[in-house]
Design a protein around this motif. Structure first.
Motif, PDB file in Angstrom:
ATOM      1  N   THR A   5       0.849  -1.184   0.000  1.00  0.00           N
ATOM      2  CA  THR A   5       0.000   0.000   0.000  1.00  0.00           C
ATOM      3  C   THR A   5       0.884   1.233   0.000  1.00  0.00           C
ATOM      4  O   THR A   5       1.807   1.348   0.802  1.00  0.00           O
ATOM      5  CB  THR A   5      -0.909   0.024   1.242  1.00  0.00           C
ATOM      6  OG1 THR A   5      -1.730  -1.146   1.228  1.00  0.00           O
ATOM      7  CG2 THR A   5      -1.788   1.251   1.259  1.00  0.00           C
ATOM      8  N   LEU A  45       1.540   5.198   0.591  1.00  0.00           N
ATOM      9  CA  LEU A  45       1.078   6.280   1.451  1.00  0.00           C
ATOM     10  C   LEU A  45       1.621   7.614   0.962  1.00  0.00           C
ATOM     11  O   LEU A  45       2.755   7.689   0.479  1.00  0.00           O
ATOM     12  CB  LEU A  45       1.541   6.063   2.897  1.00  0.00           C
ATOM     13  CG  LEU A  45       1.095   4.776   3.571  1.00  0.00           C
ATOM     14  CD1 LEU A  45       1.721   4.658   4.952  1.00  0.00           C
ATOM     15  CD2 LEU A  45      -0.410   4.714   3.666  1.00  0.00           C
ATOM     16  N   ALA A  88      -1.287  -3.743   3.702  1.00  0.00           N
ATOM     17  CA  ALA A  88      -2.314  -2.751   4.043  1.00  0.00           C
ATOM     18  C   ALA A  88      -2.410  -2.573   5.560  1.00  0.00           C
ATOM     19  O   ALA A  88      -2.638  -1.468   6.049  1.00  0.00           O
ATOM     20  CB  ALA A  88      -3.658  -3.167   3.468  1.00  0.00           C
ATOM     21  N   GLU A  89      -2.219  -3.661   6.305  1.00  0.00           N
ATOM     22  CA  GLU A  89      -2.282  -3.581   7.775  1.00  0.00           C
ATOM     23  C   GLU A  89      -1.147  -2.704   8.309  1.00  0.00           C
ATOM     24  O   GLU A  89      -1.360  -1.866   9.195  1.00  0.00           O
ATOM     25  CB  GLU A  89      -2.199  -4.974   8.412  1.00  0.00           C
ATOM     26  CG  GLU A  89      -3.372  -5.884   8.084  1.00  0.00           C
ATOM     27  CD  GLU A  89      -3.249  -6.548   6.705  1.00  0.00           C
ATOM     28  OE1 GLU A  89      -2.113  -6.693   6.180  1.00  0.00           O
ATOM     29  OE2 GLU A  89      -4.295  -6.886   6.137  1.00  0.00           O
ATOM     30  N   ALA A  91       0.385  -0.382   6.667  1.00  0.00           N
ATOM     31  CA  ALA A  91       0.098   0.987   6.241  1.00  0.00           C
ATOM     32  C   ALA A  91      -0.877   1.658   7.198  1.00  0.00           C
ATOM     33  O   ALA A  91      -0.679   2.818   7.586  1.00  0.00           O
ATOM     34  CB  ALA A  91      -0.462   0.991   4.822  1.00  0.00           C
ATOM     35  N   GLN A  92      -1.920   0.948   7.604  1.00  0.00           N
ATOM     36  CA  GLN A  92      -2.895   1.517   8.543  1.00  0.00           C
ATOM     37  C   GLN A  92      -2.254   1.784   9.902  1.00  0.00           C
ATOM     38  O   GLN A  92      -2.547   2.801  10.541  1.00  0.00           O
ATOM     39  CB  GLN A  92      -4.109   0.597   8.684  1.00  0.00           C
ATOM     40  CG  GLN A  92      -4.984   0.556   7.442  1.00  0.00           C
ATOM     41  CD  GLN A  92      -5.435   1.935   6.986  1.00  0.00           C
ATOM     42  OE1 GLN A  92      -5.862   2.772   7.779  1.00  0.00           O
ATOM     43  NE2 GLN A  92      -5.329   2.188   5.690  1.00  0.00           N
ATOM     44  N   LYS A  93      -1.375   0.895  10.351  1.00  0.00           N
ATOM     45  CA  LYS A  93      -0.655   1.121  11.619  1.00  0.00           C
ATOM     46  C   LYS A  93       0.196   2.382  11.519  1.00  0.00           C
ATOM     47  O   LYS A  93       0.221   3.193  12.451  1.00  0.00           O
ATOM     48  CB  LYS A  93       0.236  -0.077  11.966  1.00  0.00           C
ATOM     49  CG  LYS A  93      -0.529  -1.275  12.478  1.00  0.00           C
ATOM     50  CD  LYS A  93       0.392  -2.311  13.106  1.00  0.00           C
ATOM     51  CE  LYS A  93       1.319  -2.928  12.091  1.00  0.00           C
ATOM     52  NZ  LYS A  93       2.108  -4.053  12.603  1.00  0.00           N
ATOM     53  N   ILE A 119      -0.205   4.972   9.477  1.00  0.00           N
ATOM     54  CA  ILE A 119      -1.071   6.157   9.425  1.00  0.00           C
ATOM     55  C   ILE A 119      -1.515   6.535  10.837  1.00  0.00           C
ATOM     56  O   ILE A 119      -1.426   7.697  11.238  1.00  0.00           O
ATOM     57  CB  ILE A 119      -2.295   5.917   8.511  1.00  0.00           C
ATOM     58  CG1 ILE A 119      -1.868   5.820   7.052  1.00  0.00           C
ATOM     59  CG2 ILE A 119      -3.329   7.035   8.686  1.00  0.00           C
ATOM     60  CD1 ILE A 119      -2.975   5.373   6.104  1.00  0.00           C
ATOM     61  N   GLY A 120      -1.990   5.556  11.594  1.00  0.00           N
ATOM     62  CA  GLY A 120      -2.467   5.825  12.951  1.00  0.00           C
ATOM     63  C   GLY A 120      -1.389   6.361  13.872  1.00  0.00           C
ATOM     64  O   GLY A 120      -1.643   7.217  14.720  1.00  0.00           O
ATOM     65  N   GLN A 130       0.454  10.034  11.591  1.00  0.00           N
ATOM     66  CA  GLN A 130      -0.400  11.162  11.199  1.00  0.00           C
ATOM     67  C   GLN A 130      -0.467  12.191  12.324  1.00  0.00           C
ATOM     68  O   GLN A 130      -0.800  11.873  13.448  1.00  0.00           O
ATOM     69  CB  GLN A 130      -1.806  10.663  10.848  1.00  0.00           C
ATOM     70  CG  GLN A 130      -2.886  11.717  10.749  1.00  0.00           C
ATOM     71  CD  GLN A 130      -2.640  12.762   9.675  1.00  0.00           C
ATOM     72  OE1 GLN A 130      -1.993  12.522   8.682  1.00  0.00           O
ATOM     73  NE2 GLN A 130      -3.175  13.936   9.899  1.00  0.00           N
ATOM     74  N   SER A 167      -1.555   9.777   4.702  1.00  0.00           N
ATOM     75  CA  SER A 167      -2.817   9.191   4.253  1.00  0.00           C
ATOM     76  C   SER A 167      -2.521   8.209   3.134  1.00  0.00           C
ATOM     77  O   SER A 167      -1.425   8.206   2.560  1.00  0.00           O
ATOM     78  CB  SER A 167      -3.779  10.268   3.763  1.00  0.00           C
ATOM     79  OG  SER A 167      -3.238  10.949   2.660  1.00  0.00           O
ATOM     80  N   GLU A 168      -3.503   7.396   2.824  1.00  0.00           N
ATOM     81  CA  GLU A 168      -3.333   6.476   1.711  1.00  0.00           C
ATOM     82  C   GLU A 168      -3.290   7.292   0.426  1.00  0.00           C
ATOM     83  O   GLU A 168      -4.095   8.199   0.221  1.00  0.00           O
ATOM     84  CB  GLU A 168      -4.480   5.469   1.680  1.00  0.00           C
ATOM     85  CG  GLU A 168      -4.178   4.277   0.826  1.00  0.00           C
ATOM     86  CD  GLU A 168      -5.137   3.134   1.053  1.00  0.00           C
ATOM     87  OE1 GLU A 168      -5.401   2.427   0.062  1.00  0.00           O
ATOM     88  OE2 GLU A 168      -5.620   2.942   2.180  1.00  0.00           O
TER      89      GLU A 168
END
Length: 112
Positions: free
Chosen positions: A3, A5, A54-55, A57-59, A61-62, A65, A77-78
């Motif tokens: 993913t 970013l 993707a997991e 990437a979400q970690k 971002i959280g 950010q 962000s994505e």
């Protein structure tokens, strides 16, 4: 699947290695693309970081950010897909050469 970013508002002094280190704390980083100005070579203040999953990437971002990096609050962000743009027309540009045409009401150009 990896993913990509978008990382914005990064300090101009930030290197690809800085971003690699920052994001790798949240998972494997596939690639870091620090965007620089084509003419000056100076950073444009944003980059793309590709995370292995993707997991991860979400970690990232959280966790990243809104954090402050060298005095600047960065955004993560994505990345959106690149928009298709019509091809640029080449040629043209400026016109400012010598006057080679009719002189209008001033008569023909005199040769010197």
């Amino acid at each position: 699947m990896s993913t990509k970013l978008y990382v914005g508002n990064i300090p101009f002094s930030t290197t690809s290695q800085d971003l690699q280190t920052l994001f790798s704390a949240h998972g494997p980083v596939v690639q870091v693309e620090l965007v620089s100005d084509r003419f000056t070579g100076r950073s444009r203040g944003f980059a793309f970081v590709e995370m292995a999953s993707a997991e991860d990437a979400q970690k990232a971002i959280g966790a990243i950010q809104g954090t402050v990096l060298d005095g600047r609050t960065i955004t993560v962000s994505e990345a959106r897909p690149r928009e298709e743009r019509p091809p640029r027309e080449s040629g043209g540009g400026g016109g400012g050469g010598r006057d080679r045409g009719d002189r209008g009401d001033r008569g023909p150009r005199e040769r010197r």
